[in-house]
Write a protein that holds these residues in place. Structure first.
Motif, PDB file in Angstrom:
ATOM      1  N   PRO A 183      14.384 -70.396  38.343  1.00  0.00           N
ATOM      2  CA  PRO A 183      12.854 -70.016  38.193  1.00  0.00           C
ATOM      3  C   PRO A 183      12.498 -68.767  38.323  1.00  0.00           C
ATOM      4  O   PRO A 183      13.134 -67.917  38.790  1.00  0.00           O
ATOM      5  N   PRO A 184      11.380 -68.351  37.502  1.00  0.00           N
ATOM      6  CA  PRO A 184      10.962 -67.119  37.592  1.00  0.00           C
ATOM      7  C   PRO A 184      10.550 -66.567  39.100  1.00  0.00           C
ATOM      8  O   PRO A 184      10.438 -67.393  40.106  1.00  0.00           O
ATOM      9  N   ARG A 185      10.908 -65.217  39.464  1.00  0.00           N
ATOM     10  CA  ARG A 185      10.758 -64.807  40.713  1.00  0.00           C
ATOM     11  C   ARG A 185       9.423 -65.024  41.509  1.00  0.00           C
ATOM     12  O   ARG A 185       9.305 -65.675  42.675  1.00  0.00           O
ATOM     13  N   LYS A 186       8.443 -65.226  40.619  1.00  0.00           N
ATOM     14  CA  LYS A 186       6.959 -65.672  41.393  1.00  0.00           C
ATOM     15  C   LYS A 186       7.128 -66.984  41.822  1.00  0.00           C
ATOM     16  O   LYS A 186       6.217 -67.363  42.469  1.00  0.00           O
ATOM     17  N   TYR A 187       7.906 -67.754  41.607  1.00  0.00           N
ATOM     18  CA  TYR A 187       8.020 -69.162  41.806  1.00  0.00           C
ATOM     19  C   TYR A 187       9.127 -69.585  42.958  1.00  0.00           C
ATOM     20  O   TYR A 187       8.906 -70.612  43.382  1.00  0.00           O
ATOM     21  N   ILE A 188       9.636 -68.504  43.257  1.00  0.00           N
ATOM     22  CA  ILE A 188      10.726 -68.743  44.382  1.00  0.00           C
ATOM     23  C   ILE A 188       9.921 -68.373  45.863  1.00  0.00           C
ATOM     24  O   ILE A 188       9.655 -67.374  46.186  1.00  0.00           O
ATOM     25  N   ARG A 189       9.957 -69.474  46.601  1.00  0.00           N
ATOM     26  CA  ARG A 189       9.458 -69.470  47.879  1.00  0.00           C
ATOM     27  C   ARG A 189      10.123 -68.278  48.899  1.00  0.00           C
ATOM     28  O   ARG A 189      11.376 -68.366  49.067  1.00  0.00           O
ATOM     29  N   ARG A 190       9.617 -67.412  49.454  1.00  0.00           N
ATOM     30  CA  ARG A 190      10.162 -66.549  50.474  1.00  0.00           C
ATOM     31  C   ARG A 190      10.387 -67.061  51.930  1.00  0.00           C
ATOM     32  O   ARG A 190      11.539 -66.953  52.482  1.00  0.00           O
ATOM     33  N   ASN A 191       9.598 -67.906  52.382  1.00  0.00           N
ATOM     34  CA  ASN A 191       9.680 -68.287  53.868  1.00  0.00           C
ATOM     35  C   ASN A 191      10.000 -69.931  53.507  1.00  0.00           C
ATOM     36  O   ASN A 191       8.832 -70.616  53.285  1.00  0.00           O
ATOM     37  N   PRO A 192      10.988 -70.486  54.028  1.00  0.00           N
ATOM     38  CA  PRO A 192      11.106 -72.066  53.925  1.00  0.00           C
ATOM     39  C   PRO A 192      10.120 -72.355  55.129  1.00  0.00           C
ATOM     40  O   PRO A 192       9.891 -72.042  56.156  1.00  0.00           O
ATOM     41  N   ARG A 193       9.706 -73.903  54.860  1.00  0.00           N
ATOM     42  CA  ARG A 193       8.791 -74.463  55.705  1.00  0.00           C
ATOM     43  C   ARG A 193       9.462 -74.601  57.183  1.00  0.00           C
ATOM     44  O   ARG A 193      10.168 -74.955  57.126  1.00  0.00           O
TER      45      ARG A 193
ATOM     46  N   GLU B  23      15.959 -75.075  49.881  1.00  0.00           N
ATOM     47  CA  GLU B  23      14.442 -75.568  49.571  1.00  0.00           C
ATOM     48  C   GLU B  23      13.887 -76.641  50.642  1.00  0.00           C
ATOM     49  O   GLU B  23      12.835 -76.724  50.972  1.00  0.00           O
ATOM     50  N   VAL B  24      14.857 -77.512  51.063  1.00  0.00           N
ATOM     51  CA  VAL B  24      14.557 -78.432  51.903  1.00  0.00           C
ATOM     52  C   VAL B  24      14.728 -78.036  53.345  1.00  0.00           C
ATOM     53  O   VAL B  24      14.569 -78.769  54.328  1.00  0.00           O
ATOM     54  N   GLY B  25      15.303 -76.741  53.671  1.00  0.00           N
ATOM     55  CA  GLY B  25      15.175 -76.187  55.149  1.00  0.00           C
ATOM     56  C   GLY B  25      16.510 -76.264  55.644  1.00  0.00           C
ATOM     57  O   GLY B  25      16.389 -75.655  56.900  1.00  0.00           O
ATOM     58  N   TYR B  26      17.581 -76.046  55.085  1.00  0.00           N
ATOM     59  CA  TYR B  26      18.854 -75.989  55.690  1.00  0.00           C
ATOM     60  C   TYR B  26      19.368 -74.669  55.611  1.00  0.00           C
ATOM     61  O   TYR B  26      19.189 -74.229  54.517  1.00  0.00           O
ATOM     62  N   ALA B  27      20.046 -74.091  56.901  1.00  0.00           N
ATOM     63  CA  ALA B  27      20.494 -72.821  56.592  1.00  0.00           C
ATOM     64  C   ALA B  27      21.842 -72.626  55.947  1.00  0.00           C
ATOM     65  O   ALA B  27      21.917 -71.405  55.177  1.00  0.00           O
ATOM     66  N   SER B  28      22.597 -73.656  55.914  1.00  0.00           N
ATOM     67  CA  SER B  28      23.895 -73.601  55.140  1.00  0.00           C
ATOM     68  C   SER B  28      24.081 -74.820  54.118  1.00  0.00           C
ATOM     69  O   SER B  28      23.554 -75.726  54.481  1.00  0.00           O
ATOM     70  N   ILE B  29      24.808 -74.660  53.331  1.00  0.00           N
ATOM     71  CA  ILE B  29      25.126 -75.757  52.121  1.00  0.00           C
ATOM     72  C   ILE B  29      26.072 -76.674  52.945  1.00  0.00           C
ATOM     73  O   ILE B  29      25.739 -77.893  53.000  1.00  0.00           O
ATOM     74  N   SER B  30      26.877 -76.185  53.952  1.00  0.00           N
ATOM     75  CA  SER B  30      27.707 -77.273  54.823  1.00  0.00           C
ATOM     76  C   SER B  30      26.989 -78.186  55.352  1.00  0.00           C
ATOM     77  O   SER B  30      27.048 -79.484  55.738  1.00  0.00           O
ATOM     78  N   ALA B  31      25.799 -77.589  56.119  1.00  0.00           N
ATOM     79  CA  ALA B  31      25.005 -78.586  57.041  1.00  0.00           C
ATOM     80  C   ALA B  31      24.218 -79.557  56.255  1.00  0.00           C
ATOM     81  O   ALA B  31      24.164 -80.587  56.730  1.00  0.00           O
ATOM     82  N   PHE B  32      23.869 -79.073  55.162  1.00  0.00           N
ATOM     83  CA  PHE B  32      22.928 -80.144  54.216  1.00  0.00           C
ATOM     84  C   PHE B  32      24.067 -81.068  53.748  1.00  0.00           C
ATOM     85  O   PHE B  32      23.905 -82.448  53.740  1.00  0.00           O
ATOM     86  N   SER B  33      25.188 -80.826  53.193  1.00  0.00           N
ATOM     87  CA  SER B  33      26.254 -81.610  53.102  1.00  0.00           C
ATOM     88  C   SER B  33      26.763 -82.577  54.118  1.00  0.00           C
ATOM     89  O   SER B  33      26.689 -83.828  53.479  1.00  0.00           O
ATOM     90  N   ARG B  34      26.867 -82.244  55.212  1.00  0.00           N
ATOM     91  CA  ARG B  34      27.079 -83.091  56.155  1.00  0.00           C
ATOM     92  C   ARG B  34      25.900 -84.150  56.475  1.00  0.00           C
ATOM     93  O   ARG B  34      26.084 -85.645  56.758  1.00  0.00           O
TER      94      ARG B  34
END
Length: 59
Positions: A49-59, A7-18
């Motif tokens: 969340p319901p599918r209609k609320y899931i953003r397809r393309n991150p900012r 959601e905040v734009g990281y491609a991987s969990i490990s990059a976000f965690s670091r």
């Protein structure tokens, strides 16, 4: 945590965690444990969340 990272734009969990650890000085899981309300269920998971609320393309 994967949803938050995406959601905040990281491609991987490990990059976000670091990045989180560099900024906050602690791992996301440790931060979450320390800041969770005392009466919050340990194994609680938020429903997707319901599918209609899931953003397809991150900012």
């Amino acid at each position: 945590m994967g949803e938050v990272a995406h959601e905040v734009g990281y491609a991987s969990i490990s990059a976000f965690s670091r990045a989180f650890q560099l900024e906050m000085g602690t791992l996301p899981s440790e931060y979450q444990s320390e800041h969770r309300p005392k009466d919050f269920p340990e194994n609680f998971s938020f429903p997707r969340p319901p599918r209609k609320y899931i953003r397809r393309n991150p900012r």
